[in-house]
Design a protein around this motif. Structure first.
Motif, PDB file in Angstrom:
ATOM      1  N   SER A   1       0.852  -1.190   0.000  1.00 21.58           N
ATOM      2  CA  SER A   1       0.000   0.000   0.000  1.00 21.58           C
ATOM      3  C   SER A   1       0.886   1.237   0.000  1.00 21.58           C
ATOM      4  O   SER A   1       2.063   1.172   0.391  1.00 21.58           O
ATOM      5  CB  SER A   1      -0.898   0.023   1.249  1.00 21.58           C
ATOM      6  N   ASN A   2       0.334   2.355  -0.429  1.00 25.46           N
ATOM      7  CA  ASN A   2       1.099   3.599  -0.430  1.00 25.46           C
ATOM      8  C   ASN A   2       1.551   3.970   0.977  1.00 25.46           C
ATOM      9  O   ASN A   2       2.684   4.413   1.184  1.00 25.46           O
ATOM     10  CB  ASN A   2       0.261   4.738  -1.007  1.00 25.46           C
ATOM     11  N   GLU A   3       0.662   3.775   1.964  1.00 30.15           N
ATOM     12  CA  GLU A   3       0.982   4.151   3.337  1.00 30.15           C
ATOM     13  C   GLU A   3       2.161   3.322   3.866  1.00 30.15           C
ATOM     14  O   GLU A   3       3.102   3.852   4.457  1.00 30.15           O
ATOM     15  CB  GLU A   3      -0.236   3.951   4.249  1.00 30.15           C
ATOM     16  N   GLU A   4       2.102   2.018   3.634  1.00 28.68           N
ATOM     17  CA  GLU A   4       3.173   1.135   4.089  1.00 28.68           C
ATOM     18  C   GLU A   4       4.462   1.467   3.357  1.00 28.68           C
ATOM     19  O   GLU A   4       5.538   1.546   3.958  1.00 28.68           O
ATOM     20  CB  GLU A   4       2.777  -0.325   3.832  1.00 28.68           C
TER      21      GLU A   4
ATOM     22  N   ASN B   1       5.459  -6.107  -4.567  1.00 29.40           N
ATOM     23  CA  ASN B   1       4.570  -7.162  -4.118  1.00 29.40           C
ATOM     24  C   ASN B   1       5.386  -8.441  -3.939  1.00 29.40           C
ATOM     25  O   ASN B   1       6.271  -8.745  -4.747  1.00 29.40           O
ATOM     26  CB  ASN B   1       3.468  -7.385  -5.168  1.00 29.40           C
TER      27      ASN B   1
ATOM     28  N   SER C   1       2.515   4.611  -8.261  1.00 23.25           N
ATOM     29  CA  SER C   1       1.607   5.121  -7.218  1.00 23.25           C
ATOM     30  C   SER C   1       2.374   5.595  -5.998  1.00 23.25           C
ATOM     31  O   SER C   1       2.025   6.602  -5.378  1.00 23.25           O
ATOM     32  CB  SER C   1       0.596   4.035  -6.812  1.00 23.25           C
TER      33      SER C   1
END
Length: 204
Positions: free
Chosen positions: A77-80, A94, A119
């Protein structure tokens, strides 16, 4: 060529990772304990699957000891990704990426660059802010058109959208970016955004 160190829990992912390393200089790790005492950090690239056995904290520790770390996540994810890049990792993928994609990331890292997905790069540019009104002394180094391109980069627009907005070709956009990178002594869009933001902070 750096030695590849692999720490992964999933056997299916391991198969892809081993294929991607495509080298005799690879070692599968069973733990990350005191890795800095077992290997010369600057001579290695470390591929790590994020898990309870390899947390963000663990990875930050390895980065501080000089390891180039490529992190894999089952649910990226972008946050991670942002949290990990703030800890100094060199790449984020991934867990089940194809061998070709992993190889591309490793090659990028070994040449001294950072592997970012589109992203994540967009999120990172946005995280440093897109305003260029605080202080734009740095723009005196650029032509008017180069400055226009930089403003659109800071809005996270890809080259094609920049070309359409300015009514120029993508090739011309790339040329302006190349010249801008040289003038501001940066390697890529993220470094450009960070440098401009820092420049604004220092000059404000």
């Amino acid at each position: 060529m750096k030695q590849s160190l692999i720490f992964v829990q999933d056997p299916n992912a391991l198969k892809n990772w081993l294929e991607a390393t495509d080298s005799q200089e690879v070692k599968v790790l069973y733990d990350l304990h005191e890795l800095e005492k077992r290997f010369i950090a600057q001579s290695c690239i470390l591929l790590v699957q994020l898990s309870e056995h390899a947390t963000v904290h663990d990875i930050g520790h390895l980065v501080k000891h000089g390891f180039d770390v490529l992190v894999f996540s089952n649910l990226p994810s972008n946050e991670e990704g942002l949290a990990l890049f703030k800890n100094g990792i060199k790449g984020y993928l991934n867990t089940f990426s194809t061998p070709d994609r992993i190889k591309q990331a490793m090659t990028t890292i070994m040449t001294g660059n950072v592997w970012l997905g589109q992203s994540i790069m967009t999120a990172m540019i946005q995280s440093v802010g897109s305003a260029v009104t605080v202080n734009d002394d740095w723009r005196t180094l650029l032509t008017e058109r180069e400055f226009e391109v930089v403003k659109l980069v800071l809005e996270s627009l890809p080259n094609r959208a920049i070309a359409e907005r300015l009514n120029i070709t993508e090739r011309t956009v790339k040329s302006h970016l190349h010249n801008t990178f040289e003038k501001l002594n940066v390697k890529d869009r993220l470094a450009l955004a960070l440098k401009v933001k820092n420049w604004q902070s220092l000059s404000a």
